[in-house]
Design an enzyme around this catalytic site. Structure first.
Site, PDB file in Angstrom:
ATOM      1  N   HIS A 315     -48.728 -43.562  58.615  1.00  0.00           N
ATOM      2  CA  HIS A 315     -47.997 -42.672  60.458  1.00  0.00           C
ATOM      3  C   HIS A 315     -47.075 -43.148  60.747  1.00  0.00           C
ATOM      4  O   HIS A 315     -46.834 -44.827  61.112  1.00  0.00           O
ATOM      5  CB  HIS A 315     -49.608 -43.380  60.995  1.00  0.00           C
ATOM      6  CG  HIS A 315     -50.213 -42.539  62.006  1.00  0.00           C
ATOM      7  ND1 HIS A 315     -49.963 -42.308  63.033  1.00  0.00           N
ATOM      8  CD2 HIS A 315     -50.648 -41.355  62.220  1.00  0.00           C
ATOM      9  CE1 HIS A 315     -50.202 -41.946  64.150  1.00  0.00           C
ATOM     10  NE2 HIS A 315     -50.604 -41.474  63.165  1.00  0.00           N
ATOM     11  N   ASP A 372     -56.182 -37.875  57.378  1.00  0.00           N
ATOM     12  CA  ASP A 372     -56.269 -36.524  56.688  1.00  0.00           C
ATOM     13  C   ASP A 372     -56.383 -36.806  55.090  1.00  0.00           C
ATOM     14  O   ASP A 372     -56.899 -36.079  54.645  1.00  0.00           O
ATOM     15  CB  ASP A 372     -54.839 -35.977  56.609  1.00  0.00           C
ATOM     16  CG  ASP A 372     -54.770 -35.762  58.361  1.00  0.00           C
ATOM     17  OD1 ASP A 372     -55.814 -35.173  58.516  1.00  0.00           O
ATOM     18  OD2 ASP A 372     -53.777 -35.575  58.601  1.00  0.00           O
TER      19      ASP A 372
HETATM   20  N1  ACO Z   1     -45.225 -40.935  50.896  1.00  0.00           N
HETATM   21  C1  ACO Z   1     -44.215 -41.859  50.553  1.00  0.00           C
HETATM   22  N2  ACO Z   1     -42.839 -42.681  50.999  1.00  0.00           N
HETATM   23  C2  ACO Z   1     -43.109 -42.149  52.091  1.00  0.00           C
HETATM   24  C3  ACO Z   1     -44.515 -41.572  53.075  1.00  0.00           C
HETATM   25  C4  ACO Z   1     -45.136 -40.863  52.036  1.00  0.00           C
HETATM   26  N3  ACO Z   1     -46.451 -40.560  52.321  1.00  0.00           N
HETATM   27  N4  ACO Z   1     -44.340 -41.772  54.127  1.00  0.00           N
HETATM   28  C5  ACO Z   1     -43.533 -42.294  54.524  1.00  0.00           C
HETATM   29  N5  ACO Z   1     -42.328 -43.269  53.489  1.00  0.00           N
HETATM   30  C6  ACO Z   1     -41.611 -43.894  53.390  1.00  0.00           C
HETATM   31  C7  ACO Z   1     -40.314 -43.457  53.822  1.00  0.00           C
HETATM   32  O1  ACO Z   1     -39.287 -42.893  52.218  1.00  0.00           O
HETATM   33  C8  ACO Z   1     -39.105 -43.873  54.492  1.00  0.00           C
HETATM   34  O2  ACO Z   1     -38.699 -44.783  53.191  1.00  0.00           O
HETATM   35  P1  ACO Z   1     -37.166 -45.949  53.261  1.00  0.00           P
HETATM   36  O3  ACO Z   1     -37.300 -46.649  54.336  1.00  0.00           O
HETATM   37  O4  ACO Z   1     -36.963 -46.014  51.673  1.00  0.00           O
HETATM   38  O5  ACO Z   1     -36.054 -44.216  53.634  1.00  0.00           O
HETATM   39  C9  ACO Z   1     -40.327 -45.052  55.242  1.00  0.00           C
HETATM   40  O6  ACO Z   1     -41.307 -44.568  54.395  1.00  0.00           O
HETATM   41  C10 ACO Z   1     -40.640 -44.394  56.074  1.00  0.00           C
HETATM   42  O7  ACO Z   1     -40.964 -42.807  56.724  1.00  0.00           O
HETATM   43  P2  ACO Z   1     -40.154 -42.611  57.557  1.00  0.00           P
HETATM   44  O8  ACO Z   1     -40.680 -41.113  57.217  1.00  0.00           O
HETATM   45  O9  ACO Z   1     -39.378 -42.647  58.521  1.00  0.00           O
HETATM   46  O10 ACO Z   1     -41.754 -42.763  58.372  1.00  0.00           O
HETATM   47  P3  ACO Z   1     -42.353 -41.824  59.833  1.00  0.00           P
HETATM   48  O11 ACO Z   1     -42.992 -42.503  61.185  1.00  0.00           O
HETATM   49  O12 ACO Z   1     -41.082 -41.180  60.730  1.00  0.00           O
HETATM   50  O13 ACO Z   1     -43.172 -40.192  59.696  1.00  0.00           O
HETATM   51  C11 ACO Z   1     -44.968 -39.518  58.503  1.00  0.00           C
HETATM   52  C12 ACO Z   1     -44.439 -40.657  59.489  1.00  0.00           C
HETATM   53  C13 ACO Z   1     -44.543 -38.572  58.827  1.00  0.00           C
HETATM   54  C14 ACO Z   1     -46.378 -38.983  59.129  1.00  0.00           C
HETATM   55  C15 ACO Z   1     -44.673 -40.101  57.170  1.00  0.00           C
HETATM   56  O14 ACO Z   1     -44.788 -41.055  56.902  1.00  0.00           O
HETATM   57  C16 ACO Z   1     -44.978 -38.709  56.370  1.00  0.00           C
HETATM   58  O15 ACO Z   1     -44.431 -38.209  55.895  1.00  0.00           O
HETATM   59  N6  ACO Z   1     -46.609 -38.743  55.168  1.00  0.00           N
HETATM   60  C17 ACO Z   1     -46.932 -37.120  54.484  1.00  0.00           C
HETATM   61  C18 ACO Z   1     -47.824 -36.677  56.087  1.00  0.00           C
HETATM   62  C19 ACO Z   1     -48.965 -36.556  56.258  1.00  0.00           C
HETATM   63  O16 ACO Z   1     -50.037 -37.410  56.088  1.00  0.00           O
HETATM   64  N7  ACO Z   1     -49.025 -36.619  57.827  1.00  0.00           N
HETATM   65  C20 ACO Z   1     -49.877 -36.818  58.546  1.00  0.00           C
HETATM   66  C21 ACO Z   1     -49.361 -38.037  59.578  1.00  0.00           C
HETATM   67  S1  ACO Z   1     -51.000 -37.826  60.830  1.00  0.00           S
HETATM   68  C22 ACO Z   1     -51.016 -37.401  61.387  1.00  0.00           C
HETATM   69  O17 ACO Z   1     -50.058 -36.434  61.896  1.00  0.00           O
HETATM   70  C23 ACO Z   1     -53.020 -36.644  61.710  1.00  0.00           C
END
Ligand code: ACO
Length: 426
Positions: A315, A372
């Site tokens: 998140h 979620d």
């Molecule tokens: N699975 C595996 N790796 C992940 C995940 C995941 N679900 N989420 C983040 N990471 C990793 C990224 O690859 C990144 O790794 P790195 O530093 O080695 O490059 C690091 O964690 C940071 O990720 P970002 O994408 O920079 O984090 P951001 O805060 O921008 O994204 C987000 C948050 C979009 C929610 C992301 O965690 C994601 O895509 N999650 C899966 C989708 C999801 O569940 N969305 C619902 C969010 S809650 C809502 O909207 C109600």
């Protein structure tokens, strides 16, 4: 001590001073609205990770502590202790209702749940199988044509009426979008049913109001199902300046109709990085298929060369457990026996959670299950199609969007949302 921050341009040695404004909770902000005027430069903040886009008194999140408050009240004191309608009233009026106020609010919403007959024709233009999120966004935009003269309202009563109307109609719009997507006739709202029960009724009933469930015959709506869905609505009611709320405020900033702004919010929510994640979680659990395959998919999620992400994990704000997820996990455990949850999907979900929470990759990146991750399993237990998971998020979030819209309209400092860019072209 001055409440300011000084920035120095190391190329010229020139210094600039900016005011610091303190929050009642959470981080202070540096007011950089004069940054361009003072320095001739813009600030760059990709994805707005350090930007406060507005001042707000509605919802507070502490991502480090895993805290969420609506109007100052902790989410644990609302869900599941208070009903979704009480939460709506709280968000709209900045206080919980008394018994009489709640009764009046509930009755008005029941009365406003009907749609204009012409609006039904909107759905008829979409192909059968149209995703309910697409139909819902279009129908919500179309709703503005029925209330067009209300565009110029500028008083509190007018705002509140716009709010109650869209909250009342959203379950009907969502249920119609679903019924159309499966080619089933629309079921009109039943004024004798509560807000949340009515939605389940419009989703499930046969014409004439009979509730059937395949070969198992009569399918009464159970009190526990209403409670579970009501809790899900409450947990989704608002969430500060997330992507869809920022979209709603952005559209509102141009002076467009509020229902068009909410339609834009619905579109923004659909993406799987945002509200669409709840549908993706279940699709992913189905794809993983069995507990034995979990390790393989965890490895994929950790592989930097693989785009696969664990849906329902991570998140932008919560870097500790999502408090909404905690409440849903408890609810899921309560429902397990009573609703005969799909044990295979639950077992896969439990295994993913167990491995991820102990894995260095997820721990070091502070990736925890979000709301979620659990809502999909619970909604599956309520016999709700995957395609309706995000529309259910929409129903819950409508009150948040319209409350944020009202706050924007009343903001004396409001401006059109118009960011600038770092130009790197020719
Ligand atoms: N699975 C595996 N790796 C992940 C995940 C995941 N679900 N989420 C983040 N990471 C990793 C990224 O690859 C990144 O790794 P790195 O530093 O080695 O490059 C690091 O964690 C940071 O990720 P970002 O994408 O920079 O984090 P951001 O805060 O921008 O994204 C987000 C948050 C979009 C929610 C992301 O965690 C994601 O895509 N999650 C899966 C989708 C999801 O569940 N969305 C619902 C969010 S809650 C809502 O909207 C109600």
């Amino acid at each position: 001590m001055k409440n300011t921050m000084t920035m120095i341009d190391n190329r010229t040695g020139k210094s600039y001073e900016f005011d610091i404004q303190d929050a009642t909770r959470g981080p202070s902000v540096v007011n950089i609205s004069s940054f361009y005027a003072q320095t001739g430069m813009f600030t760059y903040d990709n994805g707005f990770t350090s930007t406060a886009s507005c001042k707000s008194k509605i919802t507070f999140i502490d991502g480090e502590k895993g805290e969420l408050r609506y109007r100052g009240i902790k989410i644990e004191d609302l869900a599941p202790k208070r009903s979704y309608l009480e939460t709506c009233y709280l968000l709209l009026n900045d206080r919980l209702p008394d018994e009489q106020e709640l009764l009046k609010f509930d009755l008005e919403l029941r009365h406003r749940s009907l749609l204009h007959e012409n609006l039904k024709n909107i759905f008829a233009t979409f192909p059968t199988g149209a995703h309910p999120m697409a139909a819902l966004s279009a129908a919500t935009a179309a709703l503005s044509t029925f209330y067009y003269s209300h565009l110029d309202i500028s008083d509190e009563n007018g705002y509140q009426e716009m709010a109650r109307r869209i909250i009342a109609k959203m379950p009907t719009l969502a249920a119609f979008a679903y019924r159309h997507s499966i080619g089933a006739p629309f079921i009109q709202p039943d004024i004798d049913r509560s807000y949340t029960e009515n939605f389940l009724y419009m989703m499930r009933a046969y014409p004439g109001g009979k509730m059937h469930h395949g070969i198992n015959g009569e399918r009464k709506i159970k009190a526990i199902e209403i409670k579970a869905l009501d809790t899900i609505f409450t947990l989704h009611a608002d969430h500060e300046q997330n992507a869809s709320t920022t979209t709603v405020r952005g559209v509102a900033s141009t002076g467009a109709h509020p229902y068009v702004a909410i339609s834009a919010g619905i579109s923004a929510l659909w993406g799987r990085a945002h509200g669409g994640a709840n549908e993706s979680v279940i699709k992913q659990l189905e794809m993983i298929g069995s507990v034995e395959n979990v390790d393989k998919y965890i490895a994929k999620a950790k592989d930097p060369n693989d785009e696969f992400r664990l849906m329902g994990f991570g998140h932008r704000v919560y870097k500790n457990f999502d408090p909404r997820a905690k409440i849903l996990k408890n609810l899921q455990d309560q429902l397990k026996d009573e609703l005969n949850l799909d044990s295979n999907l639950m077992n896969i979900a439990n295994k993913i959670e167990e491995i991820a929470l102990a894995d260095e990759y997820f721990i070091s990146r502070k990736l925890y299950p979000n709301i979620d991750f659990y809502s999909g399993v619970i909604l599956t237990a309520l016999d709700i199609e995957k395609s309706m998971f995000t529309p259910i998020f929409v129903i819950g979030r409508t009150v948040g969007w319209i409350t944020q819209w009202m706050e924007f309209k009343k903001d004396k400092e409001k401006k059109i949302a118009r960011p600038r860019q770092l130009y790197l072209g020719k």
